[in-house]
Motif scaffolding. Structure first.
Motif, PDB file in Angstrom:
ATOM      1  N   ASP A 113       0.684  -1.306   0.034  1.00  0.00           N
ATOM      2  CA  ASP A 113       0.127  -0.160   0.048  1.00  0.00           C
ATOM      3  C   ASP A 113       0.873   1.228  -0.026  1.00  0.00           C
ATOM      4  O   ASP A 113       0.316   2.459  -0.347  1.00  0.00           O
ATOM      5  N   PHE A 114       2.161   1.186   0.260  1.00  0.00           N
ATOM      6  CA  PHE A 114       2.971   2.422   0.561  1.00  0.00           C
ATOM      7  C   PHE A 114       4.022   2.363  -0.493  1.00  0.00           C
ATOM      8  O   PHE A 114       5.037   1.727  -0.090  1.00  0.00           O
ATOM      9  N   PRO A 115       4.082   2.710  -1.652  1.00  0.00           N
ATOM     10  CA  PRO A 115       4.988   2.414  -2.780  1.00  0.00           C
ATOM     11  C   PRO A 115       6.280   3.211  -2.623  1.00  0.00           C
ATOM     12  O   PRO A 115       7.263   3.178  -3.391  1.00  0.00           O
ATOM     13  N   ALA A 116       6.361   4.365  -1.699  1.00  0.00           N
ATOM     14  CA  ALA A 116       7.268   5.051  -1.522  1.00  0.00           C
ATOM     15  C   ALA A 116       8.777   4.191  -1.220  1.00  0.00           C
ATOM     16  O   ALA A 116       9.887   4.737  -1.154  1.00  0.00           O
ATOM     17  N   PHE A 117       8.463   3.031  -0.316  1.00  0.00           N
ATOM     18  CA  PHE A 117       9.530   2.323   0.135  1.00  0.00           C
ATOM     19  C   PHE A 117      10.061   1.263  -0.800  1.00  0.00           C
ATOM     20  O   PHE A 117      10.875   0.531  -0.512  1.00  0.00           O
ATOM     21  N   MET A 118       8.907   1.010  -1.936  1.00  0.00           N
ATOM     22  CA  MET A 118       9.482  -0.023  -2.890  1.00  0.00           C
ATOM     23  C   MET A 118      10.726   0.193  -3.552  1.00  0.00           C
ATOM     24  O   MET A 118      11.105   1.123  -3.912  1.00  0.00           O
ATOM     25  N   GLU A 119      11.271  -0.811  -4.159  1.00  0.00           N
ATOM     26  CA  GLU A 119      12.615  -0.677  -4.930  1.00  0.00           C
ATOM     27  C   GLU A 119      12.100  -0.059  -6.280  1.00  0.00           C
ATOM     28  O   GLU A 119      11.117  -0.829  -6.915  1.00  0.00           O
ATOM     29  N   ARG A 120      12.845   0.608  -6.925  1.00  0.00           N
ATOM     30  CA  ARG A 120      12.659   0.878  -8.331  1.00  0.00           C
ATOM     31  C   ARG A 120      13.469   0.370  -9.336  1.00  0.00           C
ATOM     32  O   ARG A 120      14.658  -0.550  -8.893  1.00  0.00           O
ATOM     33  N   PRO A 121      13.260   0.300 -10.594  1.00  0.00           N
ATOM     34  CA  PRO A 121      14.047  -0.166 -11.586  1.00  0.00           C
ATOM     35  C   PRO A 121      15.480   0.184 -11.491  1.00  0.00           C
ATOM     36  O   PRO A 121      15.788   1.249 -11.372  1.00  0.00           O
ATOM     37  N   ASN A 122      16.433  -0.928 -11.700  1.00  0.00           N
ATOM     38  CA  ASN A 122      17.822  -0.574 -11.695  1.00  0.00           C
ATOM     39  C   ASN A 122      18.378  -1.199 -12.853  1.00  0.00           C
ATOM     40  O   ASN A 122      19.084  -2.373 -12.607  1.00  0.00           O
ATOM     41  N   PRO A 123      18.266  -0.914 -14.089  1.00  0.00           N
ATOM     42  CA  PRO A 123      18.650  -1.852 -15.221  1.00  0.00           C
ATOM     43  C   PRO A 123      20.067  -1.678 -15.168  1.00  0.00           C
ATOM     44  O   PRO A 123      20.892  -0.791 -15.035  1.00  0.00           O
ATOM     45  N   PRO A 124      20.954  -2.715 -15.977  1.00  0.00           N
ATOM     46  CA  PRO A 124      22.230  -2.776 -16.047  1.00  0.00           C
ATOM     47  C   PRO A 124      23.023  -1.923 -17.421  1.00  0.00           C
ATOM     48  O   PRO A 124      23.474  -2.280 -18.195  1.00  0.00           O
ATOM     49  N   ASN A 125      22.670  -0.381 -17.377  1.00  0.00           N
ATOM     50  CA  ASN A 125      22.961   0.196 -18.305  1.00  0.00           C
ATOM     51  C   ASN A 125      23.662   1.322 -17.930  1.00  0.00           C
ATOM     52  O   ASN A 125      23.459   2.594 -18.414  1.00  0.00           O
ATOM     53  N   THR A 126      24.600   1.359 -16.911  1.00  0.00           N
ATOM     54  CA  THR A 126      25.614   2.201 -16.506  1.00  0.00           C
ATOM     55  C   THR A 126      26.741   2.622 -17.417  1.00  0.00           C
ATOM     56  O   THR A 126      26.784   1.913 -18.430  1.00  0.00           O
TER      57      THR A 126
END
Length: 309
Positions: free
Chosen positions: A106-119
């Motif tokens: 219910d609280f997406p502020a603490f969810m992990e966001r996408p981290n694609p391997p394109n650094t």
């Protein structure tokens, strides 16, 4: 002249498999990565409440199963409603099961966001443009620099190494983190002109909301503001960019592990996010000059000054 008999085996093109192991024979297919790092497009969204923006109200026609049945209500009786004694849950632990069996946060502020391997670090390292390699030792690994660090162009290489801080795969994660520490230790006087180019990689790494990545960036920020303790120019140069750095710190500042009467034997690893954030804010205030506290207080209201005035 007779032709050679054709084989019945069909030749199918072999699709490349990018295992991303860090070997010189593996490359990352970054052209097919369309996900923005730190984006929130894939997060669960709640239904729009139309009554919050107008006088309209969303209604739903009741079915016979939703009407109250006879002798099931408590109206006009002396029976008090049952009391709910379940303890309250924390925001990141408030998970409600859905019909499909999956848990919905219910609280997406603490969810992990996408981290694609394109650094940029991964792209330059796989291309062979970075003068670093791993030196395997008996106790621990080190970064072997092919060029003296004093001769490097910090405006070119330091943002690339900072962009690799959000890497979680080896050897990119180790090389980028240790390379940043080595460059800050040797060339502290060359960092101040590069500060504006480091803000976007730092902000992108923090926006992934990955606990391990955020903890790594916080440790690097503490070392960054302390690399020139004589003049504190780096800490003062970071003050105008608190707007990009501190909002994520304000979200996780209460993430302290409460173990009760138990002992935290992993305290030496410094993985407690709430404690790391407080240490980072204190370092910002100590080395950021006279304008640091008021800017920190604007974005993190619960922070209190540690300098005796």
């Amino acid at each position: 002249m007779s032709q050679a008999p054709q084989s019945d085996i069909k030749m199918r093109p072999k699709h490349p498999i990018f295992v991303e192991t860090g070997s010189c024979f593996d490359t990352t297919n970054t052209r097919h990565i369309k996900v923005r790092p730190g984006g929130h497009e894939a997060l669960p969204k709640k239904d729009l409440d139309v009554s919050a923006f107008s006088f309209s109200k969303k209604t739903e026609r009741k079915t016979p199963e939703k009407f109250m049945r006879r002798h099931t209500g408590q109206g006009g009786t002396l029976c008090p409603p049952p009391k709910d004694d379940t303890p309250p849950e924390f925001p990141d632990e408030n998970v409600t099961p859905t019909k499909s069996g999956q848990n919905k946060v219910d609280f997406p502020a603490f969810m992990e966001r996408p981290n694609p391997p394109n650094t940029e670090f991964r792209r330059f390292y796989e291309r062979g443009d970075l003068p670093v390699q791993i030196e395997h030792g008996s106790c621990q690994n080190k970064v072997a620099w092919k060029v003296a660090i004093e001769r490097l162009d910090f405006q070119h290489y330091l943002p690339i190494f900072f962009d690799g801080l959000r890497e979680v795969e080896m050897p990119y994660a180790f090389l980028s983190e240790q390379g940043v520490y080595d460059m800050m230790q040797v060339g502290s006087s060359k960092i101040v002109p590069v500060i504006p180019q480091l803000i976007i990689p730092i902000k992108t790494a923090l926006n992934t909301r990955d606990r391990s990545v955020v903890a790594k960036v916080l440790k690097v920020l503490q070392a960054l503001v302390k690399c020139d303790q004589e003049q504190n120019l780096v800490g003062q140069a970071l003050v105008p960019y608190y707007r990009q750095i501190l909002p994520v710190l304000n979200i996780f500042i209460r993430k302290n592990e409460n173990l009760g009467d138990r002992i935290d034997y992993g305290q030496r690893k410094r993985n407690n996010l709430g404690g790391l954030i407080m240490e980072t804010l204190e370092a910002f205030e100590t080395h950021g000059g006279k304008d640091a506290f008021i800017n920190i207080k604007y974005f993190v209201p619960v922070y209190e000054s540690v300098i005796i005035r």
